[in-house]
Design an enzyme around this catalytic site. Structure first.
Site, mmCIF file in Angstrom:
data_model
loop_
_atom_site.group_PDB
_atom_site.id
_atom_site.type_symbol
_atom_site.label_atom_id
_atom_site.label_comp_id
_atom_site.label_asym_id
_atom_site.label_seq_id
_atom_site.Cartn_x
_atom_site.Cartn_y
_atom_site.Cartn_z
ATOM 1 N N LYS A 1 -28.107 11.475 -24.880
ATOM 2 C CA LYS A 1 -28.033 10.661 -23.897
ATOM 3 C C LYS A 1 -27.197 11.691 -22.450
ATOM 4 O O LYS A 1 -27.892 11.559 -21.581
ATOM 5 C CB LYS A 1 -26.759 9.700 -24.059
ATOM 6 N N ASN A 2 -26.654 12.536 -22.787
ATOM 7 C CA ASN A 2 -25.843 13.259 -21.545
ATOM 8 C C ASN A 2 -26.714 14.238 -21.265
ATOM 9 O O ASN A 2 -26.446 15.027 -20.157
ATOM 10 C CB ASN A 2 -24.498 13.599 -22.096
ATOM 11 N N CYS B 1 -11.897 5.050 -14.952
ATOM 12 C CA CYS B 1 -12.715 4.241 -15.977
ATOM 13 C C CYS B 1 -11.774 4.262 -17.367
ATOM 14 O O CYS B 1 -10.502 4.764 -17.394
ATOM 15 C CB CYS B 1 -13.985 4.848 -16.477
ATOM 16 N N ARG C 1 -11.198 9.772 -13.065
ATOM 17 C CA ARG C 1 -12.178 10.861 -12.792
ATOM 18 C C ARG C 1 -12.648 11.124 -11.651
ATOM 19 O O ARG C 1 -13.812 10.783 -11.129
ATOM 20 C CB ARG C 1 -13.366 10.124 -13.768
ATOM 21 N N ASP D 1 -15.818 14.241 -26.517
ATOM 22 C CA ASP D 1 -16.501 13.136 -26.856
ATOM 23 C C ASP D 1 -16.373 12.795 -28.531
ATOM 24 O O ASP D 1 -17.112 11.814 -28.972
ATOM 25 C CB ASP D 1 -18.015 13.251 -26.443
ATOM 26 N N ARG E 1 -24.013 1.431 -24.732
ATOM 27 C CA ARG E 1 -24.345 2.387 -23.606
ATOM 28 C C ARG E 1 -24.849 3.727 -24.131
ATOM 29 O O ARG E 1 -25.529 4.312 -23.329
ATOM 30 C CB ARG E 1 -23.058 2.740 -22.756
HETATM 31 N N1 EPU Z 1 -12.965 16.793 -13.047
HETATM 32 C C1 EPU Z 1 -12.176 17.330 -11.884
HETATM 33 N N2 EPU Z 1 -13.042 17.101 -10.707
HETATM 34 C C2 EPU Z 1 -14.269 16.889 -10.864
HETATM 35 C C3 EPU Z 1 -14.881 16.562 -11.965
HETATM 36 C C4 EPU Z 1 -14.300 16.548 -12.910
HETATM 37 O O1 EPU Z 1 -10.993 17.558 -11.829
HETATM 38 O O2 EPU Z 1 -14.875 16.923 -9.578
HETATM 39 C C5 EPU Z 1 -12.097 17.012 -14.333
HETATM 40 C C6 EPU Z 1 -12.215 15.410 -15.268
HETATM 41 O O3 EPU Z 1 -11.410 14.592 -14.650
HETATM 42 C C7 EPU Z 1 -12.027 16.097 -16.531
HETATM 43 C C8 EPU Z 1 -12.656 17.348 -16.620
HETATM 44 O O4 EPU Z 1 -12.757 17.743 -15.319
HETATM 45 O O5 EPU Z 1 -10.709 16.234 -16.778
HETATM 46 C C9 EPU Z 1 -14.037 17.455 -17.282
HETATM 47 O O6 EPU Z 1 -14.748 16.492 -16.499
HETATM 48 P P1 EPU Z 1 -16.394 16.348 -16.404
HETATM 49 O O7 EPU Z 1 -16.746 16.447 -14.931
HETATM 50 O O8 EPU Z 1 -17.043 17.508 -17.316
HETATM 51 O O9 EPU Z 1 -16.996 15.263 -16.886
HETATM 52 P P2 EPU Z 1 -18.302 14.399 -16.371
HETATM 53 O O10 EPU Z 1 -19.298 15.465 -16.104
HETATM 54 O O11 EPU Z 1 -17.800 13.622 -15.765
HETATM 55 C C10 EPU Z 1 -19.540 14.467 -18.852
HETATM 56 C C11 EPU Z 1 -20.015 13.570 -20.165
HETATM 57 C C12 EPU Z 1 -18.746 12.678 -20.485
HETATM 58 C C13 EPU Z 1 -17.947 13.811 -21.245
HETATM 59 C C14 EPU Z 1 -17.541 14.888 -20.279
HETATM 60 C C15 EPU Z 1 -16.662 16.420 -20.887
HETATM 61 C C16 EPU Z 1 -22.220 12.752 -19.118
HETATM 62 C C17 EPU Z 1 -22.926 11.475 -18.660
HETATM 63 N N3 EPU Z 1 -20.729 12.365 -19.268
HETATM 64 O O12 EPU Z 1 -18.905 13.675 -17.840
HETATM 65 O O13 EPU Z 1 -19.313 11.896 -21.556
HETATM 66 O O14 EPU Z 1 -16.895 13.354 -21.917
HETATM 67 O O15 EPU Z 1 -18.548 15.393 -19.576
HETATM 68 O O16 EPU Z 1 -17.374 16.666 -22.007
HETATM 69 O O17 EPU Z 1 -22.697 13.800 -19.284
HETATM 70 C C18 EPU Z 1 -19.613 10.141 -22.987
HETATM 71 O O18 EPU Z 1 -20.690 10.249 -23.031
HETATM 72 O O19 EPU Z 1 -18.755 9.171 -23.740
HETATM 73 C C19 EPU Z 1 -18.657 10.691 -21.791
HETATM 74 C C20 EPU Z 1 -17.601 10.239 -21.349
#
Ligand code: EPU
Length: 428
Positions: free
Chosen positions: A24-25, A119, A124, A310, A402
């Site tokens: 998915k991701n 969320c 986030r 995850d 989801r």
């Molecule tokens: N963060 C910041 N600033 C930003 C973006 C992120 O401080 O602008 C922080 C976040 O709050 C967190 C860390 O950086 O503490 C990592 O977050 P990241 O941005 O990597 O998460 P994401 O890209 O929004 C993806 C996956 C998540 C998974 C995370 C971490 C997708 C669609 N989602 O989210 O997947 O937990 O990376 O590996 O790829 C799931 O599939 O259940 C899920 C939540």
């Protein structure tokens, strides 16, 4: 009517073969990247999960035709470039909608994307995404809850993407996608190394982009004038694979996983080995089996190649029935622990101390009605239900839908007593 829920009668050992779906991701940002391409994009192994349907809905609004072909592949072609807006209604349902920001800005020179809120797994922020777009030369404002970004032409440069919790997966995806069509060279330092980011880079390169270093913390993108379409197969879902491994282990069963990449699961398999679960690569697939006695372990979530956040909830379900005390520390989303109270309702002994949970292993879990709070927490409750004595009712499984493709069907096919029913409880 009520909502769908799962009824699980625990205690059966799972045995048999399961095919892991496409990730998915990886699929979500790759689908969004179709915005960048001239011509047809054909994607194989895109899972049939609610988040994919939501993103398809958004892409259709953005003028991309999205069609599931008879052979199962997803076909995406841009028909109209007028609309550049992702509204709150859809972003609120799925934070991953933020990954249209980079492609819209690079290809259509403007983007208006509703600012995602927090969320169930915590705050986030998207500050790193916005920093990347600004560094590439975009004007970015926040107007009435929307991110409004504009740029006649993006220009490549150095971007440092580290934040307080390490790098960002979707932030790296956004920066990389925007940079493909920028003028000159972009260097992303402290880029996310997750396999899903590397898969996106491989897809973009197949479309004519020039990206190197993906899979490492330093990604270099040489801008090109145009990207074309291509045919591409999405990598297997490492999180689904890990969840199924726990399903095999927690029921003392033996599962063979097809379409499973162990090189994407090294930290997870390392912890399983320490717990006493056997994971072996064979000609038929990856075989997971478990000895009776499970050892306790300590685990800390980290960016890839560390232990994935995850899979934190699912491993916690397994450690609930280990023989001794384990310590789980969450370093990516320190508040991602809503499953703790639910697991305790099933007889687990869990104590949360800040971003850490102390797991005191119990002999067995007991079935109970529980409530899913997010995607991976739902999976943990299902796993606990498979091992528990008696009946578990998992409410709010729309969270699970989801991101897991036909999860109940897959588990039933290997012997689980799990039924999807209507009439669940949504009391908050
Ligand atoms: N963060 C910041 N600033 C930003 C973006 C992120 O401080 O602008 C922080 C976040 O709050 C967190 C860390 O950086 O503490 C990592 O977050 P990241 O941005 O990597 O998460 P994401 O890209 O929004 C993806 C996956 C998540 C998974 C995370 C971490 C997708 C669609 N989602 O989210 O997947 O937990 O990376 O590996 O790829 C799931 O599939 O259940 C899920 C939540």
């Amino acid at each position: 009517m009520g909502l769908p829920y799962f009824e699980i009668n625990g205690g059966t050992r799972l045995r048999g073969t399961v095919r892991v779906s496409g990730a998915k991701n990886a699929a979500l940002p790759i689908m969004a990247a179709a915005i960048l391409c001239e011509g047809e994009v054909i994607l194989r192994d895109v899972p049939r999960v609610a988040d994919v349907f939501s993103l398809a809905e958004l892409l259709i609004k953005l003028g991309v035709d999205v069609e599931r072909r008879a052979d199962g592949a997803l076909r995406l072609v841009t028909r109209d470039e007028m609309n550049c807006r992702a509204e709150y209604d859809i972003v609120r349902k799925m934070r991953a909608s933020i990954c249209v920001l980079g492609p819209l800005l690079a290809k259509r020179h403007q983007a208006q994307v509703s600012m995602p809120g927090g969320c169930a797994i915590g705050d986030r922020p998207v500050d790193l995404h916005l920093r990347a777009m600004r560094l590439l030369g975009a004007d970015v404002d926040l107007v009435a809850g929307d991110i409004v970004a504009r740029a006649k032409r993006l220009r490549g440069r150095e971007i440092f993407l580290g934040g307080p919790f390490g790098s960002t997966v979707l932030g790296t995806a956004n920066a990389m996608m925007a940079a493909t069509l920028a003028e000159g060279v972009t260097v992303i330092e402290m880029a996310a190394c997750e396999p899903e980011v590397a898969d996106l880079a491989n897809f973009l390169n197949k479309c004519g982009a020039s990206i190197s270093g993906h899979g490492t913390p330093r990604i270099v993108v040489e801008g090109v004038r145009e990207l074309h379409g291509c045919e591409y197969t999405i990598i297997p879902d490492r999180i689904e694979a890990g969840t199924l491994m726990v399903a095999g282990a927690i029921t003392n069963g033996e599962l063979t996983l097809e379409n499973c990449r162990l090189d994407h699961l090294m930290a997870f398999v390392d912890r399983l080995a320490a717990i006493g679960v056997n994971v072996e690569k064979t000609d038929k697939g990856v075989v997971v089996s478990s000895a009776r006695r499970l050892e306790p372990v300590d685990v800390t979530t980290q960016p890839f190649p560390g232990f994935p956040t995850d899979l934190q909830a699912q491993l916690m379900a397994l450690l609930c029935v280990a023989d001794g005390n384990s310590i789980i520390t969450e370093k990516i989303f320190p508040d991602r622990f809503l499953h703790v109270a639910e697991l305790n309702r099933m007889g687990a002994h869990l104590r949360k101390e800040g971003p850490t949970v102390i797991v005191e292993g119990v002999k067995r879990l007991v079935g109970a009605p529980v409530m899913a709070s997010d995607l991976r927490a739902s999976a943990a409750l299902v796993l606990a239900g498979l091992a528990a004595r008696g009946t578990t009712k998992v409410n709010r499984i729309y969270h699970l839908d989801r991101g897991y493709e036909r999860f109940d069907d897959k588990l039933r096919a290997v012997g689980a007593d799990i039924t999807r029913k209507e009439g669940g409880d949504d009391a908050g």
